[in-house]
Design a protein around this motif. Structure first.
Motif, mmCIF file in Angstrom:
data_model
loop_
_atom_site.group_PDB
_atom_site.id
_atom_site.type_symbol
_atom_site.label_atom_id
_atom_site.label_comp_id
_atom_site.label_asym_id
_atom_site.label_seq_id
_atom_site.Cartn_x
_atom_site.Cartn_y
_atom_site.Cartn_z
ATOM 1 N N ILE A 135 0.848 -1.197 0.000
ATOM 2 C CA ILE A 135 0.000 0.000 0.000
ATOM 3 C C ILE A 135 0.884 1.248 0.000
ATOM 4 O O ILE A 135 1.720 1.420 0.877
ATOM 5 N N ILE A 136 0.698 2.092 -1.006
ATOM 6 C CA ILE A 136 1.454 3.339 -1.126
ATOM 7 C C ILE A 136 0.485 4.511 -0.937
ATOM 8 O O ILE A 136 -0.551 4.580 -1.597
ATOM 9 N N ILE A 137 0.851 5.414 -0.019
ATOM 10 C CA ILE A 137 -0.005 6.569 0.278
ATOM 11 C C ILE A 137 0.729 7.846 -0.137
ATOM 12 O O ILE A 137 1.842 8.106 0.335
ATOM 13 N N ILE A 138 0.114 8.603 -1.030
ATOM 14 C CA ILE A 138 0.666 9.874 -1.490
ATOM 15 C C ILE A 138 -0.146 11.007 -0.876
ATOM 16 O O ILE A 138 -1.364 11.065 -1.044
ATOM 17 N N LYS A 139 0.530 11.890 -0.158
ATOM 18 C CA LYS A 139 -0.136 13.058 0.423
ATOM 19 C C LYS A 139 0.430 14.310 -0.236
ATOM 20 O O LYS A 139 1.631 14.384 -0.496
ATOM 21 N N GLY A 140 -0.433 15.275 -0.493
ATOM 22 C CA GLY A 140 0.069 16.481 -1.121
ATOM 23 C C GLY A 140 -0.994 17.527 -1.364
ATOM 24 O O GLY A 140 -2.070 17.515 -0.758
ATOM 25 N N TYR A 141 -0.659 18.409 -2.261
ATOM 26 C CA TYR A 141 -1.484 19.572 -2.608
ATOM 27 C C TYR A 141 -2.089 19.317 -3.988
ATOM 28 O O TYR A 141 -1.388 18.957 -4.928
ATOM 29 N N SER A 142 -3.409 19.469 -4.086
ATOM 30 C CA SER A 142 -4.081 19.232 -5.358
ATOM 31 C C SER A 142 -3.742 20.347 -6.341
ATOM 32 O O SER A 142 -4.102 21.501 -6.128
ATOM 33 N N GLY A 143 -3.001 20.019 -7.390
ATOM 34 C CA GLY A 143 -2.549 21.015 -8.350
ATOM 35 C C GLY A 143 -1.083 21.339 -8.145
ATOM 36 O O GLY A 143 -0.350 20.645 -7.444
ATOM 37 N N LYS A 144 -0.639 22.412 -8.769
ATOM 38 C CA LYS A 144 0.759 22.833 -8.691
ATOM 39 C C LYS A 144 0.944 23.858 -7.580
ATOM 40 O O LYS A 144 0.313 24.909 -7.583
ATOM 41 N N TYR A 145 1.789 23.528 -6.620
ATOM 42 C CA TYR A 145 2.082 24.436 -5.516
ATOM 43 C C TYR A 145 3.121 25.454 -5.973
ATOM 44 O O TYR A 145 4.130 25.097 -6.594
ATOM 45 N N ASN A 146 2.878 26.725 -5.669
ATOM 46 C CA ASN A 146 3.777 27.790 -6.100
ATOM 47 C C ASN A 146 4.907 27.970 -5.086
ATOM 48 O O ASN A 146 4.765 28.683 -4.089
ATOM 49 N N TRP A 147 6.043 27.302 -5.355
ATOM 50 C CA TRP A 147 7.181 27.393 -4.441
ATOM 51 C C TRP A 147 7.866 28.752 -4.510
ATOM 52 O O TRP A 147 8.654 29.103 -3.624
ATOM 53 N N ASP A 148 7.605 29.518 -5.572
ATOM 54 C CA ASP A 148 8.250 30.832 -5.712
ATOM 55 C C ASP A 148 7.552 31.922 -4.899
ATOM 56 O O ASP A 148 8.125 32.984 -4.661
ATOM 57 N N LYS A 149 6.333 31.679 -4.492
ATOM 58 C CA LYS A 149 5.567 32.701 -3.770
ATOM 59 C C LYS A 149 6.161 32.939 -2.382
ATOM 60 O O LYS A 149 6.272 32.011 -1.575
ATOM 61 N N PRO A 150 6.572 34.175 -2.065
ATOM 62 C CA PRO A 150 7.143 34.453 -0.741
ATOM 63 C C PRO A 150 6.073 34.379 0.347
ATOM 64 O O PRO A 150 4.902 34.690 0.112
ATOM 65 N N ILE A 151 6.495 33.964 1.534
ATOM 66 C CA ILE A 151 5.584 33.885 2.677
ATOM 67 C C ILE A 151 6.075 34.850 3.746
ATOM 68 O O ILE A 151 7.174 34.682 4.292
ATOM 69 N N ALA A 152 5.294 35.859 4.028
ATOM 70 C CA ALA A 152 5.684 36.861 5.027
ATOM 71 C C ALA A 152 5.564 36.273 6.428
ATOM 72 O O ALA A 152 4.649 35.508 6.722
ATOM 73 N N TRP A 153 6.510 36.642 7.291
ATOM 74 C CA TRP A 153 6.465 36.187 8.682
ATOM 75 C C TRP A 153 5.390 36.945 9.442
ATOM 76 O O TRP A 153 5.169 38.138 9.236
ATOM 77 N N SER A 154 4.733 36.250 10.343
ATOM 78 C CA SER A 154 3.752 36.861 11.236
ATOM 79 C C SER A 154 3.961 36.297 12.629
ATOM 80 O O SER A 154 4.283 35.101 12.792
ATOM 81 N N SER A 155 3.809 37.132 13.641
ATOM 82 C CA SER A 155 3.966 36.666 15.020
ATOM 83 C C SER A 155 2.932 35.594 15.352
ATOM 84 O O SER A 155 3.114 34.821 16.300
ATOM 85 N N ALA A 156 1.868 35.510 14.559
ATOM 86 C CA ALA A 156 0.848 34.479 14.773
ATOM 87 C C ALA A 156 1.405 33.077 14.524
ATOM 88 O O ALA A 156 0.825 32.081 14.978
ATOM 89 N N TYR A 157 2.520 32.997 13.791
ATOM 90 C CA TYR A 157 3.122 31.695 13.520
ATOM 91 C C TYR A 157 3.912 31.156 14.711
ATOM 92 O O TYR A 157 4.322 30.000 14.697
ATOM 93 N N MET A 158 4.159 32.003 15.716
ATOM 94 C CA MET A 158 4.982 31.584 16.848
ATOM 95 C C MET A 158 4.380 30.359 17.536
ATOM 96 O O MET A 158 3.267 30.410 18.041
ATOM 97 N N PRO A 159 5.104 29.245 17.580
ATOM 98 C CA PRO A 159 4.575 28.048 18.243
ATOM 99 C C PRO A 159 4.800 28.111 19.754
ATOM 100 O O PRO A 159 5.546 28.961 20.252
ATOM 101 N N ILE A 160 4.173 27.195 20.470
ATOM 102 C CA ILE A 160 4.299 27.167 21.924
ATOM 103 C C ILE A 160 5.317 26.113 22.344
ATOM 104 O O ILE A 160 5.792 25.316 21.539
ATOM 105 N N ASP A 161 5.628 26.129 23.634
ATOM 106 C CA ASP A 161 6.506 25.136 24.262
ATOM 107 C C ASP A 161 7.858 25.059 23.544
ATOM 108 O O ASP A 161 8.446 26.088 23.225
#
Length: 431
Positions: A160-186
């Motif tokens: 059994i082979i399981i493929i997980k991913g994003y439906s369609g083409k993911y835009n790896w070139d798109k920049p992602i701005a940092w937000s303090s909301a991303y701060m994880p805990i612990d």
């Protein structure tokens, strides 16, 4: 002798029936409708049979045959539709385009497809195609299946082979701005975003982080992203930076300790390893297995300590050094090696970045203890040194920046970090 095409067909039918049974087992509403449909058909056929004028045994057998044939065809149609038969036709055509089949010309069979917003999970019967062949053909599979793959795993069995991913083409070139909301805990640090969402690293599990990649791959930005989180969590952060901290604003320099030459690095590493020894003795005294248990049960809090280095080769390369300079570097390497071996439980961690992780820069003992590894754009040699595979060379485009692959083969896009993001994150943490 049974023709191979016939064997492949029966194999496909068997897998399709198995998929349908599995679907019924996990979908009680569909199971209810299926039982109601078969019960209704049974009642209707009984009524038809009782109302029919059967004049001979042959007529009776003919009527029963038609009833059974219709019932079988009806169930076969249901199994085909709800057992992902239609979707499997599209998948088979896709596999045919890249000649993705086993030695007897059997293609993988789609058993299940789950969609959740933009994410998709495809479960295949491998038809005997080994797992490593699936991994080696990720880019081809992405193109023909129209899926950006985040990971490929096996199911309850290797078949059994399981493929997980994003439906369609993911835009790896798109920049992602940092937000303090991303701060994880612990003790978590956010590494970046995958096609399936945010990816975290728990320092209790992965104590030390190694970042590799060619010049311009985004190593420094990713390093700053991790350092920012450590500062915002009020860890003690030491940064070996021989560029005198020019890439960092006052806020960064005021909230961490910058080490701008080898003597200062050595002096502070001595203090850090002394603290490591003190913590080991303290934890043993109070029977605490790690920093979290110590802070939970013992009055008073001790902080995690982070030693970060932007370019390890600048710190440890002995090329052209005289005897005294080599001795200093050897001592620095010894302290880093000790932290790598013993730092996890006492909350002392390494975050090291380099584009030259060869033996002259990164010893085998240090490398083996860098449990979380990330590699950006690279050649096959660099990728293999960092990840023990050529995934970074195969799966990251030559012009990509800020895209990394970790030791589990998961592609990650890091955040864009600016100097004022630290101040914003610090204020958000306080509030």
């Amino acid at each position: 002798m049974i023709p191979q095409d016939t064997i492949n067909t029966f194999h496909s039918i068997r897998v399709r029936i198995h998929s349908f049974i599995d679907l019924l087992a996990h979908n009680l509403q569909l199971l209810k409708y299926y039982l109601i449909m078969n019960s209704a058909y049974l009642v209707i056929t009984i009524l038809i049979y009782n109302s029919s004028d059967v004049v001979s045994t042959i007529d009776e057998i003919s009527l029963k045959g038609r009833i059974i044939t219709i019932w079988m065809l009806l169930n076969a149609l249901i199994v085909f539709i709800f057992g992902y038969g239609i979707q499997n036709i599209h998948c088979k055509k896709a596999f045919e385009k890249i000649d993705f089949k086993n030695k007897v010309d059997a293609y993988p069979i789609l058993m299940k497809k789950n969609n959740n917003k933009h994410s998709v999970t495809l479960t295949f019967h491998s038809s005997g195609i080994p797992y490593d062949i699936w991994e080696d053909n990720i880019l081809k599979l992405e193109n023909v299946l129209n899926v950006t793959i985040s990971e490929i795993t096996t199911g309850k069995s290797d078949a059994i082979i399981i493929i997980k991913g994003y439906s369609g083409k993911y835009n790896w070139d798109k920049p992602i701005a940092w937000s303090s909301a991303y701060m994880p805990i612990d003790s978590d640090l956010i590494i970046g975003q995958t096609v399936g969402g945010n990816l975290y690293c728990d320092l209790n599990t992965y104590a030390h982080i190694l970042i590799g990649g060619m010049t311009g791959s985004g190593k420094t930005v990713l390093l700053k992203q991790l350092i920012l989180q450590c500062i915002a969590k009020e860890y003690q952060v030491y940064i070996a930076d021989f560029k005198l901290g020019v890439d960092y604003s006052d806020s960064w320099r005021n909230n961490s300790t910058f080490l701008t030459n080898r003597k200062s690095v050595l002096n502070h590493l001595k203090l850090i390893t002394d603290e490591l020894d003190n913590r080991l003795a303290l934890f043993s005294k109070y029977s605490c297995k790690d920093i979290d248990s110590f802070n939970q049960f013992i009055e008073g809090k001790i902080d995690r300590i982070i030693f970060a280095c932007d370019e390890l080769a600048e710190l440890l390369d002995t090329t052209g050094m005289d005897k005294d300079e080599k001795a200093i570097i050897k001592e620095i390497e010894g302290h880093i090696s000790k932290i790598a071996r013993l730092g996890r439980a006492v909350g002392i961690h390494l975050i090291l970045a380099t584009q030259r992780p060869d033996a002259d820069v990164l010893s085998g003992q240090i490398k083996s203890n860098m449990t979380y590894r990330l590699c950006g754009r690279s050649n096959e040699v660099l990728s293999r040194i960092i990840l023990d595979s050529t995934d970074a060379a195969k799966l990251i485009p030559n012009d990509a920046k800020g895209v990394f692959i970790n030791q589990d083969g998961i592609r990650i896009k890091g955040f864009n970090i600016h100097n004022d993001d630290l101040e914003i994150s610090l204020n958000a943490t306080v509030n």
